[in-house]
Motif scaffolding. Structure first.
Motif, mmCIF file in Angstrom:
data_model
loop_
_atom_site.group_PDB
_atom_site.id
_atom_site.type_symbol
_atom_site.label_atom_id
_atom_site.label_comp_id
_atom_site.label_asym_id
_atom_site.label_seq_id
_atom_site.Cartn_x
_atom_site.Cartn_y
_atom_site.Cartn_z
ATOM 1 N N ARG A 74 0.765 -1.038 0.222
ATOM 2 C CA ARG A 74 0.084 0.201 0.021
ATOM 3 C C ARG A 74 0.864 0.874 -0.086
ATOM 4 N NH1 ARG A 74 -3.872 1.524 -2.193
ATOM 5 N NH2 ARG A 74 -4.502 -0.230 -2.503
ATOM 6 N N PRO A 75 1.466 1.452 0.678
ATOM 7 C CA PRO A 75 2.947 2.618 1.078
ATOM 8 C C PRO A 75 3.155 2.605 -0.534
ATOM 9 C CG PRO A 75 2.530 1.098 3.163
ATOM 10 C CD PRO A 75 2.279 0.490 2.276
ATOM 11 N N GLU A 76 3.739 1.655 -0.907
ATOM 12 C CA GLU A 76 4.550 1.884 -2.212
ATOM 13 C C GLU A 76 3.192 1.815 -3.250
ATOM 14 O OE1 GLU A 76 4.762 -0.311 -0.253
ATOM 15 O OE2 GLU A 76 7.150 -1.094 0.422
ATOM 16 N N VAL A 77 2.379 1.208 -3.262
ATOM 17 C CA VAL A 77 1.635 1.834 -4.441
ATOM 18 C C VAL A 77 0.892 3.170 -4.586
ATOM 19 C CG1 VAL A 77 -0.895 1.352 -4.654
ATOM 20 C CG2 VAL A 77 -0.007 -0.291 -4.727
ATOM 21 N N ASP A 78 0.994 3.835 -3.376
ATOM 22 C CA ASP A 78 0.584 5.397 -3.055
ATOM 23 C C ASP A 78 1.115 5.959 -3.925
ATOM 24 O OD1 ASP A 78 -2.389 4.548 -1.685
ATOM 25 O OD2 ASP A 78 -0.929 4.965 0.343
ATOM 26 N N LYS A 88 9.472 3.743 -10.330
ATOM 27 C CA LYS A 88 9.087 2.190 -10.706
ATOM 28 C C LYS A 88 8.444 1.587 -9.647
ATOM 29 C CE LYS A 88 12.198 -0.173 -13.221
ATOM 30 N NZ LYS A 88 13.157 -0.967 -13.250
ATOM 31 N N GLY A 89 9.184 2.170 -9.009
ATOM 32 C CA GLY A 89 8.156 1.044 -7.313
ATOM 33 C C GLY A 89 9.442 0.081 -7.350
ATOM 34 N N PRO A 90 9.448 -0.508 -6.089
ATOM 35 C CA PRO A 90 9.597 -2.234 -6.140
ATOM 36 C C PRO A 90 9.156 -3.310 -6.512
ATOM 37 C CG PRO A 90 8.530 -1.865 -4.559
ATOM 38 C CD PRO A 90 8.209 -0.839 -5.137
ATOM 39 N N VAL A 91 10.249 -4.497 -7.036
ATOM 40 C CA VAL A 91 10.002 -5.570 -8.027
ATOM 41 C C VAL A 91 9.439 -5.924 -6.786
ATOM 42 C CG1 VAL A 91 11.134 -7.399 -8.328
ATOM 43 C CG2 VAL A 91 12.252 -5.621 -9.247
ATOM 44 N N ILE A 92 8.000 -6.171 -6.928
ATOM 45 C CA ILE A 92 7.531 -7.419 -6.585
ATOM 46 C C ILE A 92 7.356 -9.068 -5.824
ATOM 47 C CG2 ILE A 92 5.416 -5.859 -7.028
ATOM 48 C CD1 ILE A 92 4.654 -8.383 -8.605
ATOM 49 N N GLU A 93 7.706 -9.510 -4.949
ATOM 50 C CA GLU A 93 7.562 -10.951 -4.291
ATOM 51 C C GLU A 93 6.165 -11.323 -3.575
ATOM 52 O OE1 GLU A 93 10.790 -10.717 -1.161
ATOM 53 O OE2 GLU A 93 11.688 -9.574 -1.979
ATOM 54 N N PRO A 94 5.830 -11.989 -4.887
ATOM 55 C CA PRO A 94 4.080 -12.163 -4.129
ATOM 56 C C PRO A 94 4.390 -13.630 -4.434
ATOM 57 C CG PRO A 94 4.619 -12.377 -6.866
ATOM 58 C CD PRO A 94 5.945 -11.483 -6.702
ATOM 59 N N ASP A 95 3.329 -14.134 -3.118
ATOM 60 C CA ASP A 95 3.161 -15.153 -2.433
ATOM 61 C C ASP A 95 2.855 -16.348 -3.851
ATOM 62 O OD1 ASP A 95 0.222 -15.358 -3.087
ATOM 63 O OD2 ASP A 95 0.345 -14.828 -0.486
ATOM 64 N N PRO A 96 2.829 -17.545 -3.283
ATOM 65 C CA PRO A 96 2.139 -18.854 -4.665
ATOM 66 C C PRO A 96 0.709 -18.044 -5.125
ATOM 67 C CG PRO A 96 3.020 -20.135 -2.891
ATOM 68 C CD PRO A 96 2.732 -18.399 -2.345
#
Length: 135
Positions: A74-78, A88-96
């Motif tokens: 959320r903070p990065e999305v905002d 660009k924001g961070p490279v995401i680390e999604p769960d499975p």
């Protein structure tokens, strides 16, 4: 649009993957509705209705998982939204489950693009049929 196994930034998720999924969803649902409206055979109507229901369920699953992912960031999305996509924001680390939702969103978009180019006979990838129903 990214292919499987590549890193995705939060910006790419927000400004590429999600909008592409939305446009693909609209095209698929419109096409299925047109096919249902034009069908004369009750089995064709049933097949397309089943495809629509399965596709809508898959889209719902994808969106729930993407929403969970966006909430974790959320903070990065905002910050990305405030910067109007310039950050660009961070490279995401999604769960499975989130990773599968991203893969599914990309697959749907790529399938729709191929359908528009005439490379696939139908707007919906073959896996979107109700269990035990006609394919």
């Amino acid at each position: 649009m990214h292919h499987h196994g590549t890193s995705i930034t939060l910006n790419e998720l927000i400004y590429s993957i999600i909008p592409h999924l939305t446009s693909a969803e609209k095209l698929v649902l419109t096409t299925l509705e047109d096919l249902i409206d034009a069908a004369n055979n009750p089995l064709d109507i049933l097949k397309r209705t089943d495809q629509r229901q399965a596709f809508e369920l898959e889209i719902h699953r994808i969106r729930i998982n993407l929403e969970c992912l966006l909430n974790r960031y959320r903070p990065e999305v905002d910050a990305i939204l405030r910067a109007q996509g310039e950050h660009k924001g961070p490279v995401i680390e999604p769960d499975p489950q989130e990773a599968e939702a991203i893969r599914s969103a990309i697959e749907i978009y790529l399938h729709v693009c191929a359908f528009q180019r005439g490379e696939h006979p139908g707007p919906v990838p073959g896996r979107y049929t109700m269990p035990g129903k006609h394919s």
